[in-house]
Design a protein around this motif. Structure first.
Motif, mmCIF file in Angstrom:
data_model
loop_
_atom_site.group_PDB
_atom_site.id
_atom_site.type_symbol
_atom_site.label_atom_id
_atom_site.label_comp_id
_atom_site.label_asym_id
_atom_site.label_seq_id
_atom_site.Cartn_x
_atom_site.Cartn_y
_atom_site.Cartn_z
ATOM 1 N N ALA A 134 -1.713 0.041 4.529
ATOM 2 C CA ALA A 134 -1.264 0.474 3.086
ATOM 3 C C ALA A 134 -1.030 -0.528 2.009
ATOM 4 O O ALA A 134 -0.004 -0.173 0.993
ATOM 5 C CB ALA A 134 -0.513 1.893 3.101
ATOM 6 N N ILE A 135 -1.591 -1.453 2.201
ATOM 7 C CA ILE A 135 -1.059 -2.641 1.378
ATOM 8 C C ILE A 135 -1.670 -2.277 -0.032
ATOM 9 O O ILE A 135 -2.717 -2.118 -0.351
ATOM 10 C CB ILE A 135 -1.328 -4.179 1.834
ATOM 11 C CG1 ILE A 135 -0.982 -4.391 3.338
ATOM 12 C CG2 ILE A 135 -1.025 -5.296 0.929
ATOM 13 C CD1 ILE A 135 -1.391 -5.741 3.860
ATOM 14 N N THR A 136 -0.520 -2.740 -0.900
ATOM 15 C CA THR A 136 -1.027 -2.599 -2.390
ATOM 16 C C THR A 136 -0.510 -3.829 -3.208
ATOM 17 O O THR A 136 0.180 -4.531 -2.745
ATOM 18 C CB THR A 136 -0.593 -1.352 -3.002
ATOM 19 O OG1 THR A 136 0.661 -1.644 -3.335
ATOM 20 C CG2 THR A 136 -0.894 -0.262 -2.209
ATOM 21 N N PRO A 160 7.708 3.167 -9.345
ATOM 22 C CA PRO A 160 7.335 4.418 -8.911
ATOM 23 C C PRO A 160 5.961 4.691 -8.782
ATOM 24 O O PRO A 160 5.494 5.371 -7.622
ATOM 25 C CB PRO A 160 7.762 5.340 -10.071
ATOM 26 C CG PRO A 160 8.936 4.496 -10.695
ATOM 27 C CD PRO A 160 8.432 3.180 -10.678
ATOM 28 N N SER A 161 4.989 4.261 -9.443
ATOM 29 C CA SER A 161 3.652 4.201 -9.236
ATOM 30 C C SER A 161 3.163 3.566 -8.052
ATOM 31 O O SER A 161 2.299 4.018 -7.310
ATOM 32 C CB SER A 161 2.862 3.845 -10.517
ATOM 33 O OG SER A 161 2.999 2.483 -10.866
ATOM 34 N N SER A 162 3.673 2.401 -7.767
ATOM 35 C CA SER A 162 3.296 1.698 -6.498
ATOM 36 C C SER A 162 3.597 2.560 -5.155
ATOM 37 O O SER A 162 3.164 2.589 -4.004
ATOM 38 C CB SER A 162 4.139 0.372 -6.473
ATOM 39 O OG SER A 162 3.519 -0.367 -7.240
ATOM 40 N N VAL A 163 4.880 3.153 -5.194
ATOM 41 C CA VAL A 163 5.324 3.912 -4.212
ATOM 42 C C VAL A 163 4.391 5.071 -3.638
ATOM 43 O O VAL A 163 3.868 5.183 -2.752
ATOM 44 C CB VAL A 163 6.738 4.432 -4.269
ATOM 45 C CG1 VAL A 163 7.041 5.662 -3.279
ATOM 46 C CG2 VAL A 163 7.895 3.403 -4.254
ATOM 47 N N SER A 164 3.921 5.726 -4.806
ATOM 48 C CA SER A 164 2.970 6.763 -4.765
ATOM 49 C C SER A 164 1.650 6.554 -4.411
ATOM 50 O O SER A 164 0.961 6.866 -3.536
ATOM 51 C CB SER A 164 2.693 7.425 -6.092
ATOM 52 O OG SER A 164 3.863 8.041 -6.770
ATOM 53 N N LYS A 165 1.176 5.173 -4.677
ATOM 54 C CA LYS A 165 -0.007 4.730 -4.332
ATOM 55 C C LYS A 165 0.021 4.224 -2.635
ATOM 56 O O LYS A 165 -0.966 4.623 -2.024
ATOM 57 C CB LYS A 165 -0.558 3.380 -5.189
ATOM 58 C CG LYS A 165 -1.812 2.785 -4.787
ATOM 59 C CD LYS A 165 -2.193 1.636 -5.607
ATOM 60 C CE LYS A 165 -3.527 1.046 -5.646
ATOM 61 N NZ LYS A 165 -3.708 -0.021 -6.271
ATOM 62 N N MET A 222 8.743 1.130 4.169
ATOM 63 C CA MET A 222 8.191 0.799 3.173
ATOM 64 C C MET A 222 8.889 -0.552 2.603
ATOM 65 O O MET A 222 9.896 -0.654 2.018
ATOM 66 C CB MET A 222 7.990 1.934 2.082
ATOM 67 C CG MET A 222 7.380 1.236 0.776
ATOM 68 S SD MET A 222 7.351 2.518 -0.519
ATOM 69 C CE MET A 222 6.353 3.789 0.173
ATOM 70 N N LEU A 223 7.946 -1.522 2.392
ATOM 71 C CA LEU A 223 8.381 -2.801 1.685
ATOM 72 C C LEU A 223 7.782 -3.059 0.462
ATOM 73 O O LEU A 223 6.490 -2.734 0.159
ATOM 74 C CB LEU A 223 8.023 -4.055 2.580
ATOM 75 C CG LEU A 223 8.275 -4.135 4.221
ATOM 76 C CD1 LEU A 223 8.083 -5.070 4.579
ATOM 77 C CD2 LEU A 223 9.733 -3.727 4.340
ATOM 78 N N LEU A 224 8.536 -3.390 -0.737
ATOM 79 C CA LEU A 224 7.821 -3.262 -2.127
ATOM 80 C C LEU A 224 8.648 -4.381 -2.865
ATOM 81 O O LEU A 224 9.884 -4.704 -2.883
ATOM 82 C CB LEU A 224 8.197 -2.200 -2.738
ATOM 83 C CG LEU A 224 7.788 -1.771 -3.997
ATOM 84 C CD1 LEU A 224 5.946 -2.086 -4.037
ATOM 85 C CD2 LEU A 224 7.843 -0.544 -4.716
ATOM 86 N N GLY A 225 7.871 -5.424 -3.207
ATOM 87 C CA GLY A 225 8.213 -6.593 -3.934
ATOM 88 C C GLY A 225 7.688 -6.733 -5.477
ATOM 89 O O GLY A 225 6.620 -6.155 -5.622
ATOM 90 N N GLY A 281 3.376 -4.042 -2.179
ATOM 91 C CA GLY A 281 3.772 -3.216 -1.093
ATOM 92 C C GLY A 281 3.126 -2.708 -0.055
ATOM 93 O O GLY A 281 1.891 -2.806 -0.016
ATOM 94 N N LEU A 282 3.693 -2.234 0.954
ATOM 95 C CA LEU A 282 3.202 -1.975 2.179
ATOM 96 C C LEU A 282 3.997 -1.076 3.147
ATOM 97 O O LEU A 282 5.137 -0.938 2.825
ATOM 98 C CB LEU A 282 2.623 -3.059 3.296
ATOM 99 C CG LEU A 282 3.561 -4.230 3.514
ATOM 100 C CD1 LEU A 282 4.475 -3.714 4.630
ATOM 101 C CD2 LEU A 282 2.962 -5.460 3.743
ATOM 102 N N ILE A 283 3.499 -0.520 4.070
ATOM 103 C CA ILE A 283 4.098 0.267 4.922
ATOM 104 C C ILE A 283 3.833 -0.375 6.530
ATOM 105 O O ILE A 283 2.881 -1.191 6.706
ATOM 106 C CB ILE A 283 3.322 1.715 5.305
ATOM 107 C CG1 ILE A 283 3.552 2.474 4.170
ATOM 108 C CG2 ILE A 283 4.159 2.156 6.602
ATOM 109 C CD1 ILE A 283 4.844 3.144 3.931
ATOM 110 N N THR A 284 5.228 -0.801 7.098
ATOM 111 C CA THR A 284 4.985 -1.291 8.554
ATOM 112 C C THR A 284 5.877 -0.454 9.545
ATOM 113 O O THR A 284 6.917 0.202 9.181
ATOM 114 C CB THR A 284 5.560 -2.860 8.309
ATOM 115 O OG1 THR A 284 5.572 -3.351 9.586
ATOM 116 C CG2 THR A 284 7.326 -2.931 7.933
ATOM 117 N N THR A 285 5.324 -0.603 10.573
ATOM 118 C CA THR A 285 5.992 0.136 11.802
ATOM 119 C C THR A 285 6.707 -0.995 12.665
ATOM 120 O O THR A 285 6.157 -1.903 12.949
ATOM 121 C CB THR A 285 5.039 1.116 12.724
ATOM 122 O OG1 THR A 285 4.237 2.046 12.007
ATOM 123 C CG2 THR A 285 5.612 1.309 13.904
#
Length: 335
Positions: free
Chosen positions: A179-181, A239-244, A318-321, A330-334
């Protein structure tokens, strides 16, 4: 092959600048005032003869030693820095030699700041999952304090120097990094800028980044930050990045176990946490002893979260810079 974060570690310079040190120079700012505005109590400062390649090399060696990694096993090196040792060669080439990484490995710099760790992970994922290499060493390293005018208390209280090293391996599950944005808005480039020292020095900077406009005697670089502009940009894109990210991952916010954002300052992070409705126990902050280390804040925070038991195997993070550029990712990592 699917990419995953296999190991993270960091290195900080030995010299420490405390709030008491800053208050002694700027008596109108008490120790308590600095701490309440920033959430920072101390930050590490690179020595006069210590540069980004030195910090990067130290972080890499620490990762290798603490996690039993052989330099000879590294197939690609990415160094993320906005304070390179030289215009050329790339800092990555210097670090490759210093770390004893084989000459068969690729090595390149990327020039990004607060979002740089996300971009570097995205590139590492692409290199691995396209079959070019089976592992990538990502190193973030910045010495922003060398850019700061010593009389500019607004940024001296915030930034610290540091480096972090991350090993990305191609043996993970399909959703280990997902989910990299990304996002870019170059119209805000002058909101956080070093107006001097480059090839275009002084030619196109906006008037308010001129040291004289800030009642400062110019030095070599005179880093400038428009705090309100950066704050408003952050409130708009985060906030919009988190949603995406959640939409791309097919997750809801409560399915994320930990949120690790760029560690800009405590006031901004707390404002974002409340705006997003994230419980405090799921929102990790590691600023007090480090300050804003730019590209290294997220991997430093990840290392600290793991050491404190806040980050456990199997957790979704969730990582977000976000910041200088203007740039975000941002992205999700396990884990």
């Amino acid at each position: 092959m699917s990419a995953r974060i296999a190991a993270v570690d960091y290195y900080l310079p030995q010299e420490v600048l405390t709030n008491a040190d800053l208050s002694a120079q700027f008596p109108e700012w008490s120790v308590e005032k600095i701490a309440s505005k920033t959430g920072i109590h101390r930050r590490h400062i690179s020595a006069a003869d210590e540069f980004s390649s030195d910090l990067a090399t130290a972080a890499g060696r620490k990762l290798f030693a603490d996690h039993g990694i052989e330099p000879e096993s590294i197939e690609y090196l990415i160094v993320c820095t906005q304070s390179p040792d030289f215009y050329l060669p790339s800092t990555a080439c210097i670090v490759q030699e210093q770390l004893g990484i084989p000459t068969t490995a690729g090595a390149t710099d990327i020039t990004l700041g607060c979002s740089g760790y996300i971009y570097a992970l995205g590139l590492a994922k692409g290199l691995i999952e396209s079959g070019q290499v089976s592992n990538v060493l990502v190193i973030t390293a910045d010495t922003y304090t060398k850019f700061i005018n010593p009389s500019d208390k607004s940024v001296r209280t915030i930034f610290g120097d540091g480096a972090a090293a991350t090993l990305v391996l191609g043996d993970g599950a399909a959703d280990a990094i997902t989910a990299i944005t990304y996002g870019t808005d170059g119209s805000g480039a002058k909101a956080l800028i070093v107006p001097s020292g480059g090839l275009r020095s002084g030619g196109s900077v906006q008037p308010k980044s001129d040291p004289a406009a800030r009642s400062l005697e110019a030095t070599q670089y005179d880093l400038y930050m428009d705090g309100p502009d950066i704050f408003n940009f952050t409130l708009d894109v985060v906030p919009s990045s988190v949603s995406k990210i959640l939409e791309k991952a097919g997750l809801t916010e409560d399915q994320v176990d930990l949120f690790v954002f760029h560690q800009a300052n405590a006031f901004m992070l707390e404002h974002l946490r409340k705006k997003l409705g994230v419980p405090a126990e799921k929102f990790f902050v590691a600023l007090e002893d480090f300050g804003n280390t730019v590209s290294s804040t997220i991997p430093i925070a990840l290392t600290e979260a793991e050491r404190q038991g806040r980050l456990q195997p199997g957790m979704r993070v969730m990582l977000l810079g976000f910041g200088v550029g203007l740039s975000w990712g941002g992205l999700i990592t396990t884990w």
